[in-house]
Design a protein around this motif. Structure first.
Motif, short mmCIF file in Angstrom:
data_model
loop_
_atom_site.label_atom_id
_atom_site.label_comp_id
_atom_site.label_asym_id
_atom_site.label_seq_id
_atom_site.Cartn_x
_atom_site.Cartn_y
_atom_site.Cartn_z
N LEU A 156 0.88 -1.12 0.01
CA LEU A 156 0.27 -0.12 -0.28
C LEU A 156 0.91 1.80 -0.47
O LEU A 156 0.68 2.14 -0.91
CB LEU A 156 -1.08 -0.23 1.16
CG LEU A 156 -2.20 -1.30 1.12
CD1 LEU A 156 -2.74 -0.88 2.97
CD2 LEU A 156 -2.97 -0.80 0.57
N THR A 157 1.58 1.30 0.49
CA THR A 157 3.00 2.41 0.84
C THR A 157 3.37 2.54 -0.24
O THR A 157 3.82 3.50 -0.76
CB THR A 157 3.78 1.66 1.74
OG1 THR A 157 3.30 1.94 3.04
CG2 THR A 157 4.68 3.52 1.95
N ARG A 159 2.42 1.52 -3.73
CA ARG A 159 1.72 3.02 -4.21
C ARG A 159 0.84 3.84 -4.16
O ARG A 159 0.80 4.69 -5.13
CB ARG A 159 -0.41 1.55 -4.21
CG ARG A 159 -0.19 0.15 -4.80
CD ARG A 159 -1.47 -0.29 -4.44
NE ARG A 159 -2.74 0.72 -5.66
CZ ARG A 159 -3.54 0.39 -5.54
NH1 ARG A 159 -4.39 -0.58 -4.60
NH2 ARG A 159 -4.29 0.79 -6.36
N HIS A 160 1.36 4.21 -3.24
CA HIS A 160 1.32 5.76 -2.93
C HIS A 160 2.82 6.49 -3.10
O HIS A 160 2.15 7.05 -3.81
CB HIS A 160 1.16 6.06 -1.43
CG HIS A 160 1.04 6.88 -0.59
ND1 HIS A 160 0.61 7.89 1.03
CD2 HIS A 160 0.51 8.27 -1.08
CE1 HIS A 160 0.37 8.54 0.74
NE2 HIS A 160 0.64 9.30 -0.14
N ALA A 161 3.30 5.82 -2.94
CA ALA A 161 4.42 6.14 -3.78
C ALA A 161 5.26 6.75 -5.10
O ALA A 161 5.57 7.89 -5.18
CB ALA A 161 5.98 5.49 -3.45
N ASP A 162 4.46 5.64 -5.57
CA ASP A 162 3.84 5.46 -6.99
C ASP A 162 3.13 6.94 -7.83
O ASP A 162 3.41 7.13 -8.44
CB ASP A 162 4.05 4.04 -7.29
CG ASP A 162 4.30 3.60 -9.64
OD1 ASP A 162 4.46 3.62 -9.37
OD2 ASP A 162 2.84 3.40 -9.76
N LEU A 163 2.27 6.70 -7.10
CA LEU A 163 1.62 7.44 -6.92
C LEU A 163 1.75 9.21 -6.98
O LEU A 163 1.64 10.07 -7.98
CB LEU A 163 -0.10 7.98 -6.15
CG LEU A 163 -0.90 6.54 -6.72
CD1 LEU A 163 -2.39 6.49 -5.44
CD2 LEU A 163 -1.74 6.86 -8.10
N LEU A 164 1.94 9.46 -5.71
CA LEU A 164 3.57 10.89 -5.55
C LEU A 164 4.49 10.95 -7.25
O LEU A 164 4.70 11.90 -6.99
CB LEU A 164 4.19 10.48 -4.71
CG LEU A 164 3.06 10.28 -3.54
CD1 LEU A 164 4.48 10.06 -2.18
CD2 LEU A 164 2.23 11.94 -3.36
N GLY A 210 -1.36 13.28 1.29
CA GLY A 210 -2.20 11.91 1.20
C GLY A 210 -1.36 11.22 2.26
O GLY A 210 -2.66 10.30 3.21
N LEU A 213 4.52 8.50 5.03
CA LEU A 213 4.98 7.39 3.87
C LEU A 213 6.08 6.77 5.09
O LEU A 213 6.95 7.47 5.95
CB LEU A 213 6.07 7.55 2.80
CG LEU A 213 4.71 8.27 1.58
CD1 LEU A 213 6.01 8.18 0.88
CD2 LEU A 213 4.43 7.27 1.16
#
Length: 306
Positions: A156-157, A159-164, A210, A213
């Motif tokens: 999940l982290t 994915r968050h980093a990839d979105l950023l 969001g 991280l």
């Protein structure tokens, strides 16, 4: 079970780690079938989802994933299934089967969660590939299940980093993301090199749009510089460092543990160092800090570590 992204059902294994309702009592026939399936599985991958807690097991009962009477028995049967898969397939991978994630996946794609095909699609969902771990015969309950839980959190982290990074972390990296990733890996290397041999945990936090991280990893470093760390934990640390540097986000890192080796007469020194970043450069913290309950003093200057 899934092979090369396509669902396939066999008498001895099903998606999500469930077991068949009836076991054949003809052991010789079964062994012969396993020999044929071992040859058939050459060059193929086996993928399984594991219900990691009694609560998840109870929540998933309505989907008939397993006939086991309780979670303890379910884990014993899953361990048998994994051991059998290792004998028959070149690659065995697993991920945490999270009921809420699965229900949301089915709702999003219009699937019936009670259908085996829905479970197979969930297990090989490309968006969640970072949650997959290779199974190499570890003890299921004591070692592998906790890693599966962390792998979901790590995923999940990631994915968050990839979105950023607008999909550039797991997609095609441009020069900026590639440089930030390499810089983050170098920061981590210098932290370990300066610490010397010992058993440590690195905790990393980056303030991001969001939500924060976070990453953590246990590291064993020998006197000769050899480092032992789980691959998935290393990937997460580098990704969080990368996102922070590429987006110029503030961060805090704490390396703590026991410095020394058994070769030094068993003498260990409790240590805890801290570094901060305003977005571009990691430097020793200005003073004592605390991260996730761990108190640390300012670390050494990373540019002095070669």
């Amino acid at each position: 079970m899934s092979r090369n992204g396509r669902a396939r059902r066999t008498p001895d294994c099903t998606a999500a780690g469930s077991r068949p309702r009836a076991r054949s009592r003809a052991a010789a026939d079964r062994d012969g079938a396993c020999e044929r399936q071992r040859a058939e599985g050459a060059g193929q991958a086996f993928v399984i989802g594991v219900l990691t807690s009694p609560a998840d097991f109870a929540q998933a009962r309505a989907w008939r994933l397993s006939d086991a009477p309780d979670h303890e028995q379910y884990l014993r049967e899953t361990a048998e299934l994994l051991a059998d898969a290792r004998r028959r397939f070149d690659t065995v991978r697993a991920r945490m089967f999270h009921p809420q994630d699965f229900a949301e996946f089915c709702l999003l794609h219009g699937l019936d969660p009670a259908e085996p095909a829905a479970r197979d699609r969930y297990l090989v969902n490309p968006a969640l590939r970072t949650q997959l771990l290779a199974y190499q015969g570890e003890e299921l309950v004591g070692d592998f299940v906790p890693r599966l839980v962390r792998a979901r959190e790590n995923g999940l982290t990631l994915r968050h980093a990839d979105l950023l990074l607008d999909g550039r972390l797991h997609g095609e990296r441009d020069d900026a993301v590639r440089g930030a990733y390499e810089q983050g890996a170098e920061v981590f290397r210098r932290m370990l090199l300066g610490a010397g041999s010992g058993v440590y945990e690195l905790r990393l936090s980056v303030d991001a749009p969001g939500g924060r991280l976070s990453a953590a990893a246990r590291v064993l470093q020998w006197e000769d510089g050899v480092v032992r760390i789980n691959d998935e934990d290393l990937e997460l640390l580098c990704a969080v460092f990368c996102a922070g540097l590429a987006r110029e986000l503030p961060g805090l890192a704490v390396l703590h543990g026991a410095q020394g080796t058994a070769a030094a007469c068993g003498e260990y020194l409790a240590t805890a160092w801290a570094w901060t970043s305003e977005g571009r450069v990691w430097a020793p913290a200005a003073g004592p800090v605390r991260l996730d309950g761990v108190a640390a003093e300012p670390g050494y200057r990373l540019e002095t570590v070669c």
